[in-house]
Design a protein around this motif. Structure first.
Motif, mmCIF file in Angstrom:
data_model
loop_
_atom_site.group_PDB
_atom_site.id
_atom_site.type_symbol
_atom_site.label_atom_id
_atom_site.label_comp_id
_atom_site.label_asym_id
_atom_site.label_seq_id
_atom_site.Cartn_x
_atom_site.Cartn_y
_atom_site.Cartn_z
ATOM 1 N N PHE A 96 0.987 -1.190 -0.098
ATOM 2 C CA PHE A 96 -0.119 0.235 0.287
ATOM 3 C C PHE A 96 0.731 1.002 -0.158
ATOM 4 C CE2 PHE A 96 -2.151 -3.698 1.725
ATOM 5 C CZ PHE A 96 -2.941 -3.784 1.741
ATOM 6 N N TRP A 97 0.696 2.657 -0.905
ATOM 7 C CA TRP A 97 1.307 3.599 -0.709
ATOM 8 C C TRP A 97 -0.368 4.933 -0.444
ATOM 9 C CZ3 TRP A 97 -0.014 8.147 -3.127
ATOM 10 C CH2 TRP A 97 0.842 9.551 -2.996
ATOM 11 N N ILE A 98 -0.306 5.186 1.095
ATOM 12 C CA ILE A 98 -0.754 5.965 2.029
ATOM 13 C C ILE A 98 0.062 7.432 1.198
ATOM 14 C CG2 ILE A 98 -1.160 6.489 4.496
ATOM 15 C CD1 ILE A 98 -0.275 3.273 4.584
ATOM 16 N N GLY A 99 -0.718 8.701 0.499
ATOM 17 C CA GLY A 99 -0.611 9.593 0.134
ATOM 18 C C GLY A 99 -1.603 10.717 1.191
ATOM 19 N N GLY A 100 -1.727 11.795 0.584
ATOM 20 C CA GLY A 100 -2.175 12.402 1.253
ATOM 21 C C GLY A 100 -1.917 13.409 2.582
ATOM 22 N N PHE A 101 -0.870 13.393 2.817
ATOM 23 C CA PHE A 101 -0.307 13.756 4.233
ATOM 24 C C PHE A 101 1.210 14.579 3.994
ATOM 25 C CE2 PHE A 101 -2.155 9.989 5.921
ATOM 26 C CZ PHE A 101 -2.553 9.545 7.433
ATOM 27 N N GLY A 102 0.501 15.431 4.918
ATOM 28 C CA GLY A 102 1.014 16.714 5.418
ATOM 29 C C GLY A 102 1.096 17.513 3.873
ATOM 30 N N LEU A 103 -0.390 17.771 4.219
ATOM 31 C CA LEU A 103 -1.051 18.847 2.817
ATOM 32 C C LEU A 103 -1.453 18.913 4.181
ATOM 33 C CD1 LEU A 103 -2.045 16.206 0.121
ATOM 34 C CD2 LEU A 103 -0.037 17.607 0.337
ATOM 35 N N GLY A 104 -1.649 19.115 5.132
ATOM 36 C CA GLY A 104 -2.394 20.850 5.574
ATOM 37 C C GLY A 104 -2.860 20.218 6.668
ATOM 38 N N GLU A 105 -2.837 18.910 7.479
ATOM 39 C CA GLU A 105 -3.336 18.270 8.601
ATOM 40 C C GLU A 105 -2.041 18.551 9.434
ATOM 41 O OE1 GLU A 105 -0.130 14.998 7.599
ATOM 42 O OE2 GLU A 105 -2.184 16.394 6.237
ATOM 43 N N SER A 106 -3.123 18.648 10.961
ATOM 44 C CA SER A 106 -1.946 19.054 12.306
ATOM 45 C C SER A 106 -1.718 18.010 12.826
ATOM 46 C CB SER A 106 -3.164 19.861 13.223
ATOM 47 O OG SER A 106 -4.102 19.031 13.628
ATOM 48 N N MET A 107 -0.403 18.002 13.755
ATOM 49 C CA MET A 107 0.426 16.870 13.723
ATOM 50 C C MET A 107 -0.449 16.234 15.283
ATOM 51 S SD MET A 107 3.999 16.446 13.335
ATOM 52 C CE MET A 107 4.243 15.446 14.929
ATOM 53 N N GLU A 108 -1.388 17.000 15.870
ATOM 54 C CA GLU A 108 -2.359 15.992 16.710
ATOM 55 C C GLU A 108 -3.971 15.754 16.161
ATOM 56 O OE1 GLU A 108 -1.649 19.685 16.682
ATOM 57 O OE2 GLU A 108 -0.034 19.022 18.367
ATOM 58 N N GLU A 109 -3.772 15.935 14.676
ATOM 59 C CA GLU A 109 -5.109 14.810 14.466
ATOM 60 C C GLU A 109 -4.357 14.104 13.473
ATOM 61 O OE1 GLU A 109 -7.619 16.429 11.378
ATOM 62 O OE2 GLU A 109 -5.621 18.982 10.884
ATOM 63 N N ARG A 110 -2.870 13.943 13.232
ATOM 64 C CA ARG A 110 -2.502 12.881 12.208
ATOM 65 C C ARG A 110 -3.026 11.752 12.901
ATOM 66 N NH1 ARG A 110 2.897 14.386 11.372
ATOM 67 N NH2 ARG A 110 1.707 16.248 9.712
ATOM 68 N N PRO A 111 -2.019 11.114 13.794
ATOM 69 C CA PRO A 111 -2.165 9.949 14.342
ATOM 70 C C PRO A 111 -3.724 8.993 14.334
ATOM 71 C CG PRO A 111 -1.605 11.286 16.155
ATOM 72 C CD PRO A 111 -1.666 12.109 15.246
#
Length: 282
Positions: A96-111
């Motif tokens: 799996f290739w997981i994309g769409g991160f590092g595009l505006g989400e906060s460190m807190e909501e990422r987990p």
């Protein structure tokens, strides 16, 4: 897609012909990535497009998906992330290739976003992610279950004249009382363009075994950067690549020793200690 002659519309059949001609051992299907602030409707459309593209590629793939990493997107929506991951996990893909991160989400909501994807994927298949590259982001990804990171972090770091300096023996040392701060530093890197390094005859990192640290000083690289000499980028990239790879080695060793949680916590504690300290940074 874009070409030297402008934008070109490529259908799945043409795309698969290009992939087949390259004969890659592993490749990721294309994804419609969107930033975190798009509307719910646009986010859902991006997931649908990504899933449809994977379906078309699998139908045309003579290897039957043996070399494909299925793309997973979903923006800042836990529901869409989970929907996309669940459907891709049902396909005959090798990982799996997981994309769409590092595009505006906060460190807190990422987990929560990461967990919504990981909980839907089989444990024994490869998980690669794009968009997480800062050391603290890498640790966040590893904690969630990511195996492989796709990043241009070292390239952009080197381009800016920065050198990685954070400690790698985090488990062994008392991170709260070690010398982490440096002028022009954010606790992970230093800006070697800064005037303070003009007469600094120490290596970038003491005891570093890379070619740059074994043969050159901060002052020399500072000089090269300020006269716009290409060698500066070469020497910096040698060190940064060496240090970043050593960071991943330290992570693997911490996992093997059952100390990853301690490694992760101490690294983050060190960053917090630096942010809250009274030591000014330039």
């Amino acid at each position: 897609m874009w070409s030297p002659f402008g934008s070109v519309f490529v259908k799945p059949k043409e795309y698969m012909e290009m992939i087949s001609s390259l004969k890659p051992n592993l490749w990721a299907s294309l994804a419609d990535e969107v930033p975190a602030w798009v509307s719910e409707k646009r986010n859902k459309t991006s997931v649908d497009r990504t899933l449809h593209w994977l379906d078309d590629c699998l139908a045309l793939d003579p290897a039957g998906g043996a070399n494909i990493l299925g793309a997973i997107v979903g923006g800042s929506s836990i529901e869409e992330r989970k929907r996309c991951a669940t459907k891709v996990a049902m396909q005959n893909v090798s990982g799996f290739w997981i994309g769409g991160f590092g595009l505006g989400e906060s460190m807190e909501e990422r987990p929560a976003l990461l967990n919504s994807v990981m909980d839907s994927l089989p444990e024994k298949k490869l998980r690669q992610i794009s968009g997480l590259s800062l050391p603290e982001e890498v640790l966040q990804g590893v904690a969630a279950g990511i195996d492989l990171f796709e990043s241009t972090y070292i390239y952009h770091l080197t381009l800016g004249g920065f050198a990685l300096t954070f400690p790698l023996d985090i488990v062994e040392r008392d991170i709260m009382h070690s010398q982490l701060s440096d002028t022009g530093s954010d606790c992970t890197k230093i800006n070697l363009r800064a005037t303070i390094y003009r007469k600094d005859t120490t290596p970038i990192v003491e005891n570093c075994s890379c070619f740059t640290c074994q043969n050159h000083t901060r002052a020399y690289i500072n000089h090269l950067l300020n006269v716009h000499e290409m060698l500066a980028q070469i020497l910096l990239e040698i060190h940064n690549t060496h240090h970043y790879l050593a960071f991943f080695h330290s992570i693997r060793e911490a996992i093997k020793g059952g100390k990853f949680d301690l490694f992760h916590r101490r690294f983050i504690d060190g960053r917090r200690a630096h942010v809250t300290s009274a030591v000014p940074c330039s």
